[in-house]
Design a protein around this motif. Structure first.
Motif, mmCIF file in Angstrom:
data_model
loop_
_atom_site.group_PDB
_atom_site.id
_atom_site.type_symbol
_atom_site.label_atom_id
_atom_site.label_comp_id
_atom_site.label_asym_id
_atom_site.label_seq_id
_atom_site.Cartn_x
_atom_site.Cartn_y
_atom_site.Cartn_z
ATOM 1 N N ALA A 191 77.358 98.983 17.231
ATOM 2 C CA ALA A 191 76.915 100.175 17.949
ATOM 3 C C ALA A 191 78.012 100.761 18.835
ATOM 4 C CB ALA A 191 75.697 99.831 18.807
ATOM 5 N N ASN A 192 79.025 99.938 19.159
ATOM 6 C CA ASN A 192 80.096 100.373 20.058
ATOM 7 C C ASN A 192 81.451 99.971 19.478
ATOM 8 O OD1 ASN A 192 78.442 101.102 22.745
ATOM 9 N ND2 ASN A 192 77.597 99.211 21.884
ATOM 10 N N PRO A 193 81.830 100.560 18.343
ATOM 11 C CA PRO A 193 83.066 100.143 17.649
ATOM 12 C C PRO A 193 84.326 100.353 18.468
ATOM 13 C CG PRO A 193 82.198 102.173 16.712
ATOM 14 C CD PRO A 193 81.146 101.657 17.633
ATOM 15 N N GLN A 194 84.250 101.203 19.480
ATOM 16 C CA GLN A 194 85.443 101.489 20.281
ATOM 17 C C GLN A 194 85.709 100.402 21.326
ATOM 18 O OE1 GLN A 194 82.507 102.749 20.692
ATOM 19 N NE2 GLN A 194 82.038 103.052 22.850
ATOM 20 N N VAL A 195 84.759 99.491 21.501
ATOM 21 C CA VAL A 195 84.887 98.458 22.540
ATOM 22 C C VAL A 195 85.315 97.128 21.908
ATOM 23 C CG1 VAL A 195 83.707 97.176 24.372
ATOM 24 C CG2 VAL A 195 83.088 99.569 23.924
ATOM 25 N N GLU A 196 86.361 96.551 22.436
ATOM 26 C CA GLU A 196 86.810 95.241 21.969
ATOM 27 C C GLU A 196 86.104 94.145 22.779
ATOM 28 O OE1 GLU A 196 90.999 94.724 21.956
ATOM 29 O OE2 GLU A 196 91.400 96.593 20.870
ATOM 30 N N VAL A 197 85.617 93.123 22.086
ATOM 31 C CA VAL A 197 84.920 92.017 22.743
ATOM 32 C C VAL A 197 85.556 90.701 22.322
ATOM 33 C CG1 VAL A 197 82.731 90.815 23.070
ATOM 34 C CG2 VAL A 197 82.752 93.301 22.739
ATOM 35 N N GLU A 198 85.867 89.893 23.314
ATOM 36 C CA GLU A 198 86.358 88.547 23.039
ATOM 37 C C GLU A 198 85.366 87.557 23.641
ATOM 38 O OE1 GLU A 198 90.177 85.580 23.878
ATOM 39 O OE2 GLU A 198 90.306 87.719 24.385
ATOM 40 N N VAL A 199 84.879 86.644 22.821
ATOM 41 C CA VAL A 199 83.940 85.617 23.276
ATOM 42 C C VAL A 199 84.637 84.268 23.246
ATOM 43 C CG1 VAL A 199 81.714 84.507 22.915
ATOM 44 C CG2 VAL A 199 82.007 86.933 22.337
#
Length: 405
Positions: A26-34
């Motif tokens: 839903a938010n492809p512009q946001v990078e997420v690192e878990v």
């Protein structure tokens, strides 16, 4: 950056990864690192935040590890964000969470010196209850769970006659039985005063004598597993699911911890610590040890709007339904079905009006519990001392402990 308290191999991680994938879609512009830290997170998070590492979100018990007391200079007040719409529900994020959990979280802030408000969002609720093997209870002829101490002793007698040890526990949870009894009789505030009494005189209270005499009586009648003296975690929980013991005081994480041994057909039951008679009216089943692992945010994060958007996915009803299915966990969201092994626990969770600390407060005096309260209790439960010797020894232990402070 999101730090999780689960290891990548645990079922909770699977649910988190699915929620993160939904967020990314839903938010492809946001990078997420878990980063799946496991329980090491509780040792690592404070040094990381103190050092300025950009951890935007992390998991932890707001009242314990990774929580408000140790991280109050880093946590972000969420009140304004909690009014945003929850995902998949026609209500705010705040109103989508079980009210008892939100009330509990809000009470924690002032106790640690923070401005009153919400600094965590409950995500993985838990409660402490007696868990029992329904099949063993049924074979023994037990038709109803006990609500009073006298009824509990009657159940123990029936189970003992059936050839099964009525009660078990191991070294990881010994404190729960002591604190459970005393807080049921007198309330957790009284237990707090007891363990902090520098004179030791409170250990001569009639309810402590009653407790000691009850433990001796239960030992003499064979109500405790013969393995208790040397039982090391997780031995007792294995005995429970293998039918060698019937009842075990533990947390609602127990079914998932032993799921491989128990199998899908194991019949779980649970009930609150029974009402102990001759108390002061401030204990009983109005109180329950409950809480939740939660999501906390870094007030110095440079990504608060995007980070909270991810939080909404992590605490969404879809994610909570995933936790129920994959981890047999209590859902934090309202109107969400509980997992079958914890259906009985929902009654206690919904009825409790007073949140009491772990062990009913028996651990509230630092290491006094580990150096004196638990060891002396084990001497009592194994027959090394009698009831009067127990009271005398605890009075002396309290005086000695506080004399060295």
């Amino acid at each position: 950056m999101f730090w999780s308290m689960w290891s990548s191999s645990e079922p909770q991680a699977k649910v988190i990864e699915a929620a993160v994938a939904d967020f990314k879609a839903a938010n492809p512009q946001v990078e997420v690192e878990v980063k799946f830290n496991g329980r090491d997170l509780f040792k690592l998070i404070k040094p990381a935040l103190d050092g300025g590492e950009q951890v935007d979100i992390w998991e932890g018990d707001p009242s314990g590890g990774g929580g408000l007391a140790t991280l109050k200079e880093h946590v972000f007040k969420l009140d304004d964000l909690l009014s945003e719409n929850a995902l998949g529900m026609d209500k705010s994020v705040k109103d989508s969470i079980q009210p008892s959990l939100m009330t509990w979280v809000n009470t924690l802030s002032s106790s640690v010196g923070l401005e009153e408000g919400g600094y965590a969002i409950p995500q993985q609720p838990y409660a402490v209850l007696f868990f029992y093997n329904k099949e063993v209870y049924e074979k023994a002829g037990v038709t109803a769970v006990p609500t009073t101490w006298e009824e509990f002793l009657g159940v123990c007698e029936m189970i003992k006659k059936s050839g099964v040890a009525p009660i078990t526990f191991d070294d990881a949870y010994r404190d729960l039985f002591i604190g459970g009894y005393l807080s049921s009789a007198m309330g957790s505030d009284w237990v707090d005063q007891l363990v902090k009494d520098k004179t030791g005189e409170m250990w001569n209270d009639p309810i402590v004598h009653q407790f000691a005499n009850d433990i001796v009586m239960m030992r003499e009648k064979g109500y405790f597993s013969e393995k208790i003296a040397g039982s090391k975690y997780p031995a007792a929980q294995q005995d429970l699911v293998l039918g060698q013991s019937a009842t075990y005081l533990n947390g609602t994480w127990l079914p998932i911890e032993v799921s491989n041994t128990a199998g899908p057909d194991f019949k779980w039951g649970s009930f609150q610590f029974p009402n102990v008679s001759n108390g002061n009216g401030k204990g009983g089943q109005q109180g329950l040890t409950f809480g939740s692992q939660g999501i906390l945010m870094n007030k110095n994060s440079k990504n608060i709007p995007a980070a909270f958007e991810l939080v909404k996915y992590l605490v969404s009803k879809k994610a909570q339904e995933g936790m129920v299915k994959e981890a047999l966990a209590i859902p934090a969201t309202i109107d969400t079905a509980w997992p079958e092994p914890l259906k009985d626990a929902s009654v206690a969770f919904e009825n409790a009006s007073v949140n009491i600390p772990w062990g009913g407060g028996i651990n509230n005096a630092g290491d006094f519990a580990s150096v004196s309260i638990i060891p002396v209790f084990m001497e009592l439960i194994t027959g090394k001392i009698n009831a009067e010797q127990y009271v005398t020894k605890m009075m002396e232990a309290a005086k000695k402990y506080y004399a060295g402070q």
